[in-house]
Design a protein around this motif. Structure first.
Motif, short mmCIF file in Angstrom:
data_model
loop_
_atom_site.label_atom_id
_atom_site.label_comp_id
_atom_site.label_asym_id
_atom_site.label_seq_id
_atom_site.Cartn_x
_atom_site.Cartn_y
_atom_site.Cartn_z
N PHE A 23 3.40 -4.23 1.60
CA PHE A 23 4.05 -3.26 0.80
C PHE A 23 4.96 -2.55 1.83
O PHE A 23 6.62 -2.57 0.74
CB PHE A 23 3.54 -3.08 0.26
N TRP A 24 4.82 -3.02 3.57
CA TRP A 24 6.48 -1.87 3.45
C TRP A 24 7.35 -2.67 3.22
O TRP A 24 8.47 -1.80 2.82
CB TRP A 24 5.78 -1.64 5.14
N PRO A 25 7.21 -4.02 3.21
CA PRO A 25 9.12 -4.64 2.85
C PRO A 25 9.15 -4.38 1.30
O PRO A 25 10.57 -3.85 1.72
CB PRO A 25 8.34 -6.26 3.60
N ILE A 26 8.66 -4.24 0.57
CA ILE A 26 9.19 -3.89 -0.30
C ILE A 26 9.53 -1.82 -0.37
O ILE A 26 11.06 -1.78 -1.25
CB ILE A 26 8.79 -4.08 -1.83
N TYR A 27 8.92 -1.21 0.10
CA TYR A 27 9.39 0.42 0.12
C TYR A 27 10.83 0.22 0.88
O TYR A 27 11.64 1.48 0.72
CB TYR A 27 7.64 0.95 0.80
N THR A 28 10.49 0.03 2.45
CA THR A 28 12.00 0.54 2.69
C THR A 28 12.74 -0.72 2.89
O THR A 28 14.06 -0.56 3.24
CB THR A 28 11.67 -0.02 4.19
N GLY B 240 -9.33 3.22 5.34
CA GLY B 240 -8.87 1.68 5.78
C GLY B 240 -7.89 0.44 4.11
O GLY B 240 -7.50 -0.16 4.81
N TYR B 241 -8.58 0.69 3.69
CA TYR B 241 -7.29 0.44 2.16
C TYR B 241 -6.43 0.65 1.58
O TYR B 241 -5.25 0.30 1.96
CB TYR B 241 -8.83 0.42 0.81
N ALA B 242 -6.02 1.96 2.25
CA ALA B 242 -5.26 2.40 1.65
C ALA B 242 -3.92 2.12 2.60
O ALA B 242 -2.32 1.67 2.59
CB ALA B 242 -5.01 3.99 2.15
N ALA B 243 -4.33 1.85 4.14
CA ALA B 243 -3.34 1.59 4.73
C ALA B 243 -2.85 0.01 4.64
O ALA B 243 -1.87 -0.29 5.27
CB ALA B 243 -3.87 1.24 6.23
N ARG B 244 -3.88 -0.60 4.36
CA ARG B 244 -3.70 -2.19 4.31
C ARG B 244 -2.49 -2.60 3.34
O ARG B 244 -1.42 -3.09 3.66
CB ARG B 244 -5.53 -2.75 4.57
N ASN B 245 -2.90 -1.19 2.56
CA ASN B 245 -2.24 -1.68 0.67
C ASN B 245 -0.19 -1.23 1.52
O ASN B 245 0.57 -2.08 1.13
CB ASN B 245 -2.20 -0.80 0.18
N SER B 246 -0.41 -0.23 2.09
CA SER B 246 0.54 0.53 3.04
C SER B 246 1.48 -0.40 3.58
O SER B 246 2.67 -0.70 3.50
CB SER B 246 0.32 1.85 3.26
N ILE B 247 0.89 -1.58 4.19
CA ILE B 247 1.74 -2.26 5.52
C ILE B 247 1.79 -3.70 5.00
O ILE B 247 2.94 -4.14 4.92
CB ILE B 247 0.20 -2.55 6.66
N ARG C 6 7.44 -12.64 -4.04
CA ARG C 6 6.76 -13.31 -5.26
C ARG C 6 5.68 -13.39 -5.19
O ARG C 6 4.26 -12.84 -5.78
CB ARG C 6 7.28 -15.06 -5.53
N ASN C 7 4.70 -13.68 -3.42
CA ASN C 7 2.92 -13.05 -3.34
C ASN C 7 2.85 -11.21 -3.84
O ASN C 7 2.18 -11.22 -4.39
CB ASN C 7 3.19 -12.87 -2.51
N ARG C 8 3.90 -10.57 -3.08
CA ARG C 8 4.00 -9.41 -3.87
C ARG C 8 3.82 -8.78 -5.06
O ARG C 8 4.10 -7.63 -5.81
CB ARG C 8 4.71 -8.65 -2.39
N MET C 9 4.59 -9.68 -6.40
CA MET C 9 4.76 -9.54 -7.93
C MET C 9 3.58 -10.49 -8.24
O MET C 9 3.82 -10.90 -8.89
CB MET C 9 5.84 -9.96 -8.28
N TRP C 10 2.74 -9.55 -8.72
CA TRP C 10 1.10 -9.31 -8.67
C TRP C 10 1.44 -10.11 -10.43
O TRP C 10 0.93 -10.67 -10.50
CB TRP C 10 0.20 -8.46 -9.01
N LEU C 11 2.57 -9.20 -10.91
CA LEU C 11 2.61 -9.68 -12.87
C LEU C 11 3.39 -10.28 -12.96
O LEU C 11 5.40 -9.89 -12.06
CB LEU C 11 2.12 -8.63 -13.46
#
Length: 50
Positions: free
Chosen positions: A26-31, A17-24, A41-46
């Motif tokens: 970050f999907w826009p960044i992966y693709t 479940g954690y892996a699925a939520r994490n993949s969803i 900016r929310n997805r850029m943690w550092l």
């Protein structure tokens, strides 16, 4: 089911479940899908990632 098997079942399901939520998330960044600047900016943690 024994307690050990039940514990293992929930541990595996939690990990999947954690892996699925994490993949969803970050999907826009992966693709390379365009997203609003605030969402990006929310997805850029550092700060060093920017």
């Amino acid at each position: 089911m024994t307690a050990h098997v039940t514990h293992l079942f929930w541990l595996v399901n939690g990990h999947v479940g954690y892996a699925a939520r994490n993949s969803i998330y970050f999907w826009p960044i992966y693709t390379g899908t365009p997203i609003p600047d605030g969402s990006w900016r929310n997805r850029m943690w550092l700060d060093t990632w920017i």
